[in-house]
Design a protein around this motif. Structure first.
Motif, PDB file in Angstrom:
ATOM      1  N   ARG A   1       0.437  -1.054   0.191  1.00 29.60           N
ATOM      2  CA  ARG A   1       0.280  -0.053  -0.292  1.00 29.60           C
ATOM      3  C   ARG A   1       0.404   1.111   0.080  1.00 29.60           C
ATOM      4  O   ARG A   1       0.936   2.068   1.223  1.00 29.60           O
ATOM      5  CB  ARG A   1      -0.967  -0.506   1.134  1.00 29.60           C
ATOM      6  N   SER A   2       1.600   1.069  -0.614  1.00 35.34           N
ATOM      7  CA  SER A   2       2.572   2.791  -0.784  1.00 35.34           C
ATOM      8  C   SER A   2       2.706   2.629  -2.387  1.00 35.34           C
ATOM      9  O   SER A   2       2.517   2.179  -3.243  1.00 35.34           O
ATOM     10  CB  SER A   2       4.163   2.177  -0.288  1.00 35.34           C
TER      11      SER A   2
ATOM     12  N   MET B   1       0.207 -12.690  -0.944  1.00 35.60           N
ATOM     13  CA  MET B   1      -0.318 -11.697  -0.988  1.00 35.60           C
ATOM     14  C   MET B   1      -1.518 -11.603  -2.290  1.00 35.60           C
ATOM     15  O   MET B   1      -2.242 -10.105  -2.073  1.00 35.60           O
ATOM     16  CB  MET B   1       1.021 -10.527  -1.004  1.00 35.60           C
ATOM     17  N   GLU B   2      -1.114 -12.434  -3.200  1.00 39.23           N
ATOM     18  CA  GLU B   2      -1.688 -12.448  -4.919  1.00 39.23           C
ATOM     19  C   GLU B   2      -3.458 -12.114  -4.148  1.00 39.23           C
ATOM     20  O   GLU B   2      -3.843 -11.104  -5.025  1.00 39.23           O
ATOM     21  CB  GLU B   2      -1.477 -13.744  -4.882  1.00 39.23           C
TER      22      GLU B   2
ATOM     23  N   ASN C   1      -7.749  -4.468  -4.815  1.00 45.01           N
ATOM     24  CA  ASN C   1      -6.939  -3.587  -6.125  1.00 45.01           C
ATOM     25  C   ASN C   1      -6.389  -2.285  -5.733  1.00 45.01           C
ATOM     26  O   ASN C   1      -6.545  -1.403  -6.376  1.00 45.01           O
ATOM     27  CB  ASN C   1      -8.890  -2.636  -6.675  1.00 45.01           C
ATOM     28  N   ILE C   2      -4.761  -3.178  -5.538  1.00 46.31           N
ATOM     29  CA  ILE C   2      -4.194  -2.328  -4.994  1.00 46.31           C
ATOM     30  C   ILE C   2      -3.449  -2.183  -6.262  1.00 46.31           C
ATOM     31  O   ILE C   2      -2.596  -2.849  -6.542  1.00 46.31           O
ATOM     32  CB  ILE C   2      -2.808  -3.329  -4.035  1.00 46.31           C
TER      33      ILE C   2
ATOM     34  N   GLY D   1      -2.269  -7.265 -11.661  1.00 43.65           N
ATOM     35  CA  GLY D   1      -2.382  -6.076 -11.571  1.00 43.65           C
ATOM     36  C   GLY D   1      -1.244  -4.669 -11.646  1.00 43.65           C
ATOM     37  O   GLY D   1      -1.283  -4.265 -11.521  1.00 43.65           O
ATOM     38  N   LEU D   2      -0.364  -5.171 -10.685  1.00 43.44           N
ATOM     39  CA  LEU D   2       0.745  -4.148 -10.835  1.00 43.44           C
ATOM     40  C   LEU D   2       1.489  -4.186 -11.596  1.00 43.44           C
ATOM     41  O   LEU D   2       1.551  -4.470 -12.540  1.00 43.44           O
ATOM     42  CB  LEU D   2       1.663  -4.655  -8.815  1.00 43.44           C
ATOM     43  N   MET D   3       1.689  -2.338 -10.988  1.00 43.67           N
ATOM     44  CA  MET D   3       2.955  -2.045 -12.936  1.00 43.67           C
ATOM     45  C   MET D   3       4.674  -2.760 -12.506  1.00 43.67           C
ATOM     46  O   MET D   3       5.126  -2.316 -10.679  1.00 43.67           O
ATOM     47  CB  MET D   3       3.045  -0.708 -12.444  1.00 43.67           C
ATOM     48  N   TYR D   4       5.048  -3.461 -13.447  1.00 43.83           N
ATOM     49  CA  TYR D   4       6.012  -3.638 -13.224  1.00 43.83           C
ATOM     50  C   TYR D   4       7.067  -2.746 -13.657  1.00 43.83           C
ATOM     51  O   TYR D   4       7.546  -1.932 -14.665  1.00 43.83           O
ATOM     52  CB  TYR D   4       6.715  -4.797 -13.719  1.00 43.83           C
ATOM     53  N   GLY D   5       8.372  -1.866 -12.798  1.00 44.16           N
ATOM     54  CA  GLY D   5       8.959  -0.811 -12.766  1.00 44.16           C
ATOM     55  C   GLY D   5       9.773  -1.035 -13.256  1.00 44.16           C
ATOM     56  O   GLY D   5      10.711  -0.262 -14.539  1.00 44.16           O
TER      57      GLY D   5
END
Length: 195
Positions: free
Chosen positions: A36-37, A62-63, A70-71, A104-108
Motif C-alpha cells: 500500500r505504497s 499477497m496475490e 485493487n492495490i 495488476g501491479l505495474m512492473y517498474g
C-alpha cells in the motif's frame, strides 16, 4: 544490506522508506501494508535461478489481497547473484513480471547484479563495485520519477577469472572450516572418485 543502504542513500531526500524483512519464519500478518505504497522494491538473492522460497510464499499470500483490494503500486526489484554473469538473474525478474501481470501491479524495473558475492564487506561506492552503484542510482531515479524502464544487468569491474578463483578459494576455506576436504567435495558432487 550493503545494496539496501546504497539504494536508500540514492533515494534521499525522497520518500519515506519502510523496511520489511522476510524470512522463513516471517508472519504474513500486516505484510499487506507493504504493497500500500507508491512503490515496492524487493531486494533478494538469487536461489537456483529463481526467487527464494520465503519470497515466493509471501507473494503467493499477497496475490489474492492485491487483486481483491485493487492495490495498484509499482514493483521494482534488485536480484543479487553469486554467479558472475548478471543475466543469470533474468528468470527471477521474469517471475516478478508474471506476478505483476497476474495481480495488476505495474512492473517498474529490475536490476540483476552478477558477482554479488563481492558485496559482503566491500563498499559499493568505489572500486570494482562502482558499476553496481551506478546501476542502483539509475534504478533509484526511476523509482523517484515513478517511471518504468528496461531491466538492467551489471557485473563488477573485476576479471571473471579472478572472481572465479576467489570464489573457489572461499568455498574451499569454508569447506575446511567445516571439516570437509577437497576429496570429500569431489566425492559428494560426483567428480572423480566413487564412494
Amino acid at each position: 544490506k550493503n545494496i539496501l543502504c546504497t539504494l536508500e542513500k540514492a533515494l534521499l531526500p525522497g520518500p519515506s522508506i519502510t523496511r520489511l524483512h522476510l524470512n522463513l519464519e516471517s508472519s504474513m500478518d500486516g505484510l499487506e501494508e507493504g504493497f500500500r505504497s507508491d512503490a515496492v522494491v524487493l531486494i533478494f538473492p538469487l536461489y537456483v535461478d529463481a526467487l527464494p522460497s520465503h519470497l515466493l510464499r509471501y507473494l503467493h499470500a499477497m496475490e489474492r489481497a492485491i487483486v481483491e483490494n485493487n492495490i495498484r503500486t509499482t514493483l521494482y526489484a534488485i536480484v543479487n547473484s553469486g554467479f558472475y554473469d548478471a543475466h543469470q538473474n533474468r528468470h527471477a525478474l521474469e517471475m516478478l513480471k508474471i506476478f505483476c501481470e497476474k495481480t495488476g501491479l505495474m512492473y517498474g524495473q529490475g536490476l540483476g547484479l552478477g558477482g554479488g558475492g563481492m558485496c559482503e564487506g566491500m563498499p559499493i561506492s568505489d572500486g570494482p563495485l562502482r558499476p553496481f552503484q551506478r546501476a542502483i542510482e539509475a534504478l533509484a531515479g526511476n523509482i523517484l520519477a515513478g517511471m518504468r524502464a528496461e531491466d538492467l544487468y551489471t557485473t563488477p569491474a573485476f576479471p571473471r577469472a579472478l572472481y572465479k578463483f576467489a570464489a573457489e578459494q572461499g568455498m574451499l576455506a569454508q569447506a575446511r572450516k567445516n571439516g570437509v576436504s577437497k576429496r570429500d567435495i569431489r566425492r559428494r558432487t560426483g567428480y572423480g572418485e566413487e564412494d
